[in-house]
Design a protein around this motif. Structure first.
Motif, mmCIF file in Angstrom:
data_model
loop_
_atom_site.group_PDB
_atom_site.id
_atom_site.type_symbol
_atom_site.label_atom_id
_atom_site.label_comp_id
_atom_site.label_asym_id
_atom_site.label_seq_id
_atom_site.Cartn_x
_atom_site.Cartn_y
_atom_site.Cartn_z
ATOM 1 N N ARG A 41 0.864 -1.184 0.000
ATOM 2 C CA ARG A 41 0.000 0.000 0.000
ATOM 3 C C ARG A 41 0.904 1.239 0.000
ATOM 4 O O ARG A 41 1.161 1.822 1.033
ATOM 5 C CB ARG A 41 -0.941 -0.033 1.191
ATOM 6 C CG ARG A 41 -1.840 -1.240 1.113
ATOM 7 C CD ARG A 41 -3.008 -1.179 2.031
ATOM 8 N NE ARG A 41 -3.828 -2.360 1.844
ATOM 9 C CZ ARG A 41 -4.813 -2.465 0.962
ATOM 10 N NH1 ARG A 41 -5.118 -1.448 0.192
ATOM 11 N NH2 ARG A 41 -5.512 -3.567 0.856
ATOM 12 N N LYS A 43 0.346 4.063 -1.619
ATOM 13 C CA LYS A 43 -0.392 5.319 -1.769
ATOM 14 C C LYS A 43 -1.228 5.526 -0.518
ATOM 15 O O LYS A 43 -2.116 4.733 -0.221
ATOM 16 C CB LYS A 43 -1.265 5.289 -3.014
ATOM 17 C CG LYS A 43 -0.457 5.239 -4.300
ATOM 18 C CD LYS A 43 -1.352 5.097 -5.505
ATOM 19 C CE LYS A 43 -0.520 4.922 -6.748
ATOM 20 N NZ LYS A 43 0.150 3.626 -6.801
ATOM 21 N N THR A 45 -3.762 7.954 1.334
ATOM 22 C CA THR A 45 -4.665 9.089 1.211
ATOM 23 C C THR A 45 -4.990 9.598 2.604
ATOM 24 O O THR A 45 -5.519 8.856 3.433
ATOM 25 C CB THR A 45 -5.956 8.694 0.473
ATOM 26 O OG1 THR A 45 -5.599 8.250 -0.843
ATOM 27 C CG2 THR A 45 -6.907 9.874 0.365
ATOM 28 N N LEU A 82 -12.641 12.572 -2.746
ATOM 29 C CA LEU A 82 -12.784 11.134 -2.940
ATOM 30 C C LEU A 82 -13.607 10.852 -4.181
ATOM 31 O O LEU A 82 -14.617 11.497 -4.436
ATOM 32 C CB LEU A 82 -13.450 10.495 -1.723
ATOM 33 C CG LEU A 82 -12.588 10.401 -0.476
ATOM 34 C CD1 LEU A 82 -13.358 9.717 0.652
ATOM 35 C CD2 LEU A 82 -11.305 9.654 -0.750
ATOM 36 N N TYR A 88 -9.887 3.418 -7.471
ATOM 37 C CA TYR A 88 -8.792 3.109 -6.552
ATOM 38 C C TYR A 88 -8.387 1.649 -6.678
ATOM 39 O O TYR A 88 -9.220 0.762 -6.801
ATOM 40 C CB TYR A 88 -9.203 3.402 -5.104
ATOM 41 C CG TYR A 88 -9.616 4.833 -4.896
ATOM 42 C CD1 TYR A 88 -8.686 5.863 -4.998
ATOM 43 C CD2 TYR A 88 -10.934 5.163 -4.611
ATOM 44 C CE1 TYR A 88 -9.064 7.180 -4.825
ATOM 45 C CE2 TYR A 88 -11.317 6.484 -4.428
ATOM 46 C CZ TYR A 88 -10.379 7.482 -4.537
ATOM 47 O OH TYR A 88 -10.749 8.790 -4.368
ATOM 48 N N ARG A 92 -3.883 1.439 -2.166
ATOM 49 C CA ARG A 92 -4.276 2.610 -1.371
ATOM 50 C C ARG A 92 -4.613 2.223 0.055
ATOM 51 O O ARG A 92 -5.159 1.159 0.313
ATOM 52 C CB ARG A 92 -5.526 3.264 -1.939
ATOM 53 C CG ARG A 92 -5.345 4.047 -3.195
ATOM 54 C CD ARG A 92 -5.061 5.502 -2.917
ATOM 55 N NE ARG A 92 -5.070 6.192 -4.181
ATOM 56 C CZ ARG A 92 -5.517 7.402 -4.375
ATOM 57 N NH1 ARG A 92 -5.982 8.104 -3.381
ATOM 58 N NH2 ARG A 92 -5.496 7.934 -5.560
ATOM 59 N N PHE A 94 -6.505 4.471 3.207
ATOM 60 C CA PHE A 94 -7.160 5.733 3.534
ATOM 61 C C PHE A 94 -7.122 5.948 5.041
ATOM 62 O O PHE A 94 -7.480 5.051 5.811
ATOM 63 C CB PHE A 94 -8.621 5.718 3.060
ATOM 64 C CG PHE A 94 -8.752 5.589 1.576
ATOM 65 C CD1 PHE A 94 -8.870 6.719 0.776
ATOM 66 C CD2 PHE A 94 -8.763 4.345 0.963
ATOM 67 C CE1 PHE A 94 -8.996 6.610 -0.596
ATOM 68 C CE2 PHE A 94 -8.889 4.222 -0.408
ATOM 69 C CZ PHE A 94 -8.997 5.362 -1.191
ATOM 70 N N ILE A 114 -16.062 2.954 -0.523
ATOM 71 C CA ILE A 114 -14.699 2.508 -0.824
ATOM 72 C C ILE A 114 -14.394 1.233 -0.049
ATOM 73 O O ILE A 114 -13.851 0.267 -0.592
ATOM 74 C CB ILE A 114 -13.683 3.628 -0.513
ATOM 75 C CG1 ILE A 114 -13.816 4.735 -1.561
ATOM 76 C CG2 ILE A 114 -12.253 3.079 -0.452
ATOM 77 C CD1 ILE A 114 -13.061 5.997 -1.235
ATOM 78 N N GLY A 119 -11.604 -1.555 -0.298
ATOM 79 C CA GLY A 119 -10.558 -0.608 0.106
ATOM 80 C C GLY A 119 -10.200 -0.744 1.579
ATOM 81 O O GLY A 119 -11.007 -1.203 2.380
#
Length: 171
Positions: A41, A43, A45, A82, A88, A92, A94, A114, A119
């Motif tokens: 992961r 990335k 956010t 978002l 996505y 990712r 979050f 998400i 996610g």
């Protein structure tokens, strides 16, 4: 201005070379981000509520500059609206940071979508001023990834962590 300087000096002391890694927020942030990257992961956010809005932009710049060496590192993303869950990938993670009492039903709905699409997400409620509590600041965690986040935070010696549920916005 005095309050800002006082808090800045507190963080300088908190991240000093004489502070043990288990109590050093700079070391802890680096460890958490490194573990996320190792998990694929890369990335991150960062969503931050109005009362802590500047944290996202600050963390984005710091993380990008500090980890983006030799084509490796994390890609922090702050202040991004978002999108639909389909935009996505599995790379990712979050993080939604809010001061207790800052509800945002529209954001909660988007994060729920998400998470429903697979996610990884955790929301964090900051329950007290971090300075001087530091690692003893109470944190509420919610979301399906809350247990993983709690384990990581406990490994960094945060002392007051409570999981309050799996549903988005519960913290």
């Amino acid at each position: 201005v005095r309050t800002f300087i006082r808090h800045a000096l507190s963080m300088v002391r908190s991240c000093g070379p004489d502070v043990p890694p288990s109590e050093n927020p700079g070391v802890q942030l680096g460890l958490a981000m490194g573990l996320a990257g190792l998990d694929g992961r890369d990335k991150v956010t960062i969503l931050a509520s109005k009362k802590v809005a500047d944290f996202g932009a600050w963390a984005e710049q710091l993380i990008a500059e500090s980890t983006g060496k030799e084509g490796k590192g994390l890609i922090p993303i702050a202040d991004e609206p978002l999108g639909d869950p389909s935009v996505y990938g599995n790379d990712r993670f979050f993080i939604d940071i809010r001061v207790e009492g800052e509800a945002d039903a529209a954001l909660d709905s988007k994060l729920a979508a998400i998470e429903a699409a697979g996610g990884r997400y955790v929301d964090v409620a900051v329950l007290a001023p971090v300075d001087p509590a530091r690692l003893k600041v109470p944190l509420l965690l919610a979301g399906h990834a809350a247990a993983d986040a709690a384990e990581a935070l406990a490994g960094m010696e945060f002392a007051k962590i409570r999981i309050v549920g799996a549903e988005i916005g519960r913290a």
